[in-house]
Design an enzyme around this catalytic site. Structure first.
Site, PDB file in Angstrom:
ATOM      1  CD  GLU A   1      -3.414  -0.300   0.963  1.00  0.00           C
ATOM      2  OE1 GLU A   1      -3.563   0.901   1.224  1.00  0.00           O
ATOM      3  OE2 GLU A   1      -4.310  -1.018   0.530  1.00  0.00           O
TER       4      GLU A   1
ATOM      5  NE  ARG B   1      -6.374   2.174   0.216  1.00  0.00           N
ATOM      6  CZ  ARG B   1      -6.838   1.124  -0.446  1.00  0.00           C
ATOM      7  NH1 ARG B   1      -7.933   1.209  -1.131  1.00  0.00           N
ATOM      8  NH2 ARG B   1      -6.200  -0.013  -0.426  1.00  0.00           N
TER       9      ARG B   1
ATOM     10  N   GLY C   1     -17.072  -2.001 -10.406  1.00  0.00           N
ATOM     11  CA  GLY C   1     -16.950  -2.857 -11.593  1.00  0.00           C
ATOM     12  C   GLY C   1     -15.841  -3.896 -11.546  1.00  0.00           C
TER      13      GLY C   1
ATOM     14  CE1 TYR D   1     -11.041   1.167  -0.519  1.00  0.00           C
ATOM     15  CE2 TYR D   1     -12.167   1.588  -2.595  1.00  0.00           C
ATOM     16  CZ  TYR D   1     -11.291   0.842  -1.837  1.00  0.00           C
ATOM     17  OH  TYR D   1     -10.663  -0.238  -2.414  1.00  0.00           O
TER      18      TYR D   1
ATOM     19  NE  ARG E   1      -1.465  -2.815  -3.746  1.00  0.00           N
ATOM     20  CZ  ARG E   1      -2.356  -2.960  -2.756  1.00  0.00           C
ATOM     21  NH1 ARG E   1      -2.781  -4.160  -2.412  1.00  0.00           N
ATOM     22  NH2 ARG E   1      -2.812  -1.920  -2.115  1.00  0.00           N
TER      23      ARG E   1
HETATM   24  C1  UGA Z   1      -4.690  -4.513   0.962  1.00  0.00           C
HETATM   25  C2  UGA Z   1      -4.764  -4.114   2.421  1.00  0.00           C
HETATM   26  O1  UGA Z   1      -4.599  -2.735   2.571  1.00  0.00           O
HETATM   27  C3  UGA Z   1      -3.697  -4.767   3.242  1.00  0.00           C
HETATM   28  O2  UGA Z   1      -4.144  -6.056   3.600  1.00  0.00           O
HETATM   29  C4  UGA Z   1      -2.351  -4.944   2.635  1.00  0.00           C
HETATM   30  O3  UGA Z   1      -1.391  -4.119   3.216  1.00  0.00           O
HETATM   31  C5  UGA Z   1      -2.275  -4.855   1.154  1.00  0.00           C
HETATM   32  O4  UGA Z   1      -3.401  -4.462   0.444  1.00  0.00           O
HETATM   33  C6  UGA Z   1      -1.825  -6.206   0.617  1.00  0.00           C
HETATM   34  O5  UGA Z   1      -2.372  -7.222   1.041  1.00  0.00           O
HETATM   35  O6  UGA Z   1      -0.951  -6.206  -0.232  1.00  0.00           O
HETATM   36  P1  UGA Z   1      -6.341  -4.041  -1.024  1.00  0.00           P
HETATM   37  O7  UGA Z   1      -5.626  -4.947  -1.960  1.00  0.00           O
HETATM   38  O8  UGA Z   1      -6.964  -2.834  -1.638  1.00  0.00           O
HETATM   39  O9  UGA Z   1      -5.408  -3.573   0.173  1.00  0.00           O
HETATM   40  O10 UGA Z   1      -7.438  -4.827  -0.158  1.00  0.00           O
HETATM   41  P2  UGA Z   1      -8.624  -5.846  -0.423  1.00  0.00           P
HETATM   42  O11 UGA Z   1      -9.613  -5.595   0.660  1.00  0.00           O
HETATM   43  O12 UGA Z   1      -8.126  -7.229  -0.496  1.00  0.00           O
HETATM   44  O13 UGA Z   1      -9.290  -5.366  -1.789  1.00  0.00           O
HETATM   45  C7  UGA Z   1      -8.758  -5.645  -3.049  1.00  0.00           C
HETATM   46  C8  UGA Z   1      -9.655  -5.047  -4.102  1.00  0.00           C
HETATM   47  O14 UGA Z   1     -10.900  -5.721  -4.121  1.00  0.00           O
HETATM   48  C9  UGA Z   1      -9.993  -3.569  -3.902  1.00  0.00           C
HETATM   49  O15 UGA Z   1      -9.938  -2.904  -5.148  1.00  0.00           O
HETATM   50  C10 UGA Z   1     -11.429  -3.573  -3.395  1.00  0.00           C
HETATM   51  O16 UGA Z   1     -12.153  -2.417  -3.761  1.00  0.00           O
HETATM   52  C11 UGA Z   1     -11.982  -4.805  -4.076  1.00  0.00           C
HETATM   53  N1  UGA Z   1     -13.104  -5.469  -3.345  1.00  0.00           N
HETATM   54  C12 UGA Z   1     -12.998  -5.784  -2.033  1.00  0.00           C
HETATM   55  C13 UGA Z   1     -14.243  -5.792  -4.055  1.00  0.00           C
HETATM   56  O17 UGA Z   1     -14.377  -5.508  -5.279  1.00  0.00           O
HETATM   57  N2  UGA Z   1     -15.270  -6.439  -3.390  1.00  0.00           N
HETATM   58  C14 UGA Z   1     -15.208  -6.762  -2.077  1.00  0.00           C
HETATM   59  O18 UGA Z   1     -16.187  -7.347  -1.546  1.00  0.00           O
HETATM   60  C15 UGA Z   1     -14.035  -6.440  -1.381  1.00  0.00           C
END
Ligand code: UGA
Length: 339
Positions: free
Chosen positions: A119, A145, A215, A298, A304
């Protein structure tokens, strides 16, 4: 070697503990609020567990920092929903409490292996994020966020400054979306506040719709926990001081996918599982605006991907598990425990 792990019952903490006990003769001193993920590790005579809170049990922590050779402060809130719901708790735990631990490591000149995060790169435009070259790009303050990213970044900078001035020996590692058994508890996922893979598993089990935030075009590189732990073990071993004062990405760039592709692949794996092959219905996949899912604080990260050249060069490490296998193992482990 004596290893101190704070947050030993967490996702990385308990997997690392198991691996250390199985493959080395090291001793572990570990603290956490509970021990439910630790399984048989608890019975191992080389594992010394205490139930406690890093904000309260400070004497125990100081004593063990003095006593141990290497310190892993793994306590942190790491779920995006929490960053926007309770940014103060994120700041107090992820930054303040961990800074106290780092200061003790400086006082006793102990090596610290600290979890930075993918992050910190935020919305960096690079196609692959490089530990020593990429810009770290975050959004405006009202987009709360980013508090997690900023807390971690400032700690990275503090550790780096003390380290390069000779007060501390460190390695910073940056996990990129590690997944595996017991990633988050299904209870938090039931409330909709866990990381995406646990969230989708809970949605599939409960036959609730799977939500694609905006999306689901966002892309992540999912890394199987066993691969991540392999790299972390090499960091702890620190052969020929190869990781001294280094920052290292630990991720699998080959496992890149969009969240939409992730949802489809996870649904397919779930539908093939022996216990669910015959289910009468399955979760549908729907689109939800981020404002509705997370709230107005958010902001997302659209792509990434880590460069892992440095991990290859310093550690001789290469991730082995492809995306489908990583997801299959993760989903099967969750379903096994749920059963
Ligand atoms: C994560 C967390 O911040 C931390 O666990 C960590 O430091 C880092 O990234 C990592 O694990 O490398 P992120 O990847 O955004 O961040 O977290 P998630 O909650 O796993 O979400 C991933 C993506 O899925 C995001 O774009 C989110 O908007 C999306 N999402 C999440 C959905 O589309 N639906 C959901 O029900 C949940």
């Amino acid at each position: 070697m004596k290893v101190l792990i704070l947050g030993v019952n967490g996702f990385i903490g308990h997997h690392l503990t198991k691996r250390i006990l199985e493959t080395t003769d090291w001793s572990i001193y570990g603290m956490d609020l509970s021990d439910d993920r630790l399984g048989d590790s608890i019975k191992n005579p080389r594992f010394h567990f205490i139930e406690g809170d890093i904000s309260i049990n400070r004497e125990w922590i100081e004593y063990h920092i003095k006593k141990c050779d290497v310190v892993l402060p793994l306590v942190a809130i790491a779920t995006p929903k929490m960053y926007v719901e309770d940014p103060i708790a994120v700041y107090e735990l992820d930054f303040e409490m961990n800074l106290n631990v780092i200061k003790q490591c400086i006082k006793y000149r102990k090596r610290v292996v600290f979890p930075s995060t993918s992050e910190v790169y935020g919305a960096c435009p690079d196609t692959e994020f490089d530990e020593d070259e990429s810009f770290l790009c975050v959004g405006p303050i009202r987009k709360e966020r980013w508090i997690y990213s900023c807390c971690k970044q400032l700690l990275d900078r503090v550790i780096y400054a003390y380290g390069t001035r000779g007060y501390l020996e460190f390695t910073l590692f940056r996990p990129f979306n590690w997944i595996g058994a017991r990633l988050d508890s299904l209870e938090t996922a039931k409330e909709g506040s866990s990381r995406v893979v646990t969230q989708f598993i809970a949605d599939l089990l409960l036959k609730r719709p799977i939500s694609l935030v905006d999306g689901g075009h966002q892309r992540r590189c999912f890394t199987y926990v066993d691969d991540g732990i392999d790299a972390l073990m090499r960091i702890l071993e620190n052969k020929d001081n190869c990781c001294r004062n280094e920052i290292i990405n630990i991720g699998n760039p080959r496992n890149e996918c969009s969240i939409k592709e992730l949802a489809e692949m996870m649904k397919k794996i779930f539908m093939e599982h022996p216990l669910h092959r015959e289910d009468e219905s399955y979760s549908e996949i729907v689109e939800v605006p981020s404002e509705k899912y997370y709230g107005s604080g958010y902001q997302d990260i659209y792509a990434r991907k880590p460069s892992i050249e440095k991990a290859r060069r310093l550690l001789g490490w290469e991730p082995k598990f492809d995306l489908e296998e990583s997801l299959r193992r993760t989903i099967y482990a969750f379903l096994d425990e749920y059963k």
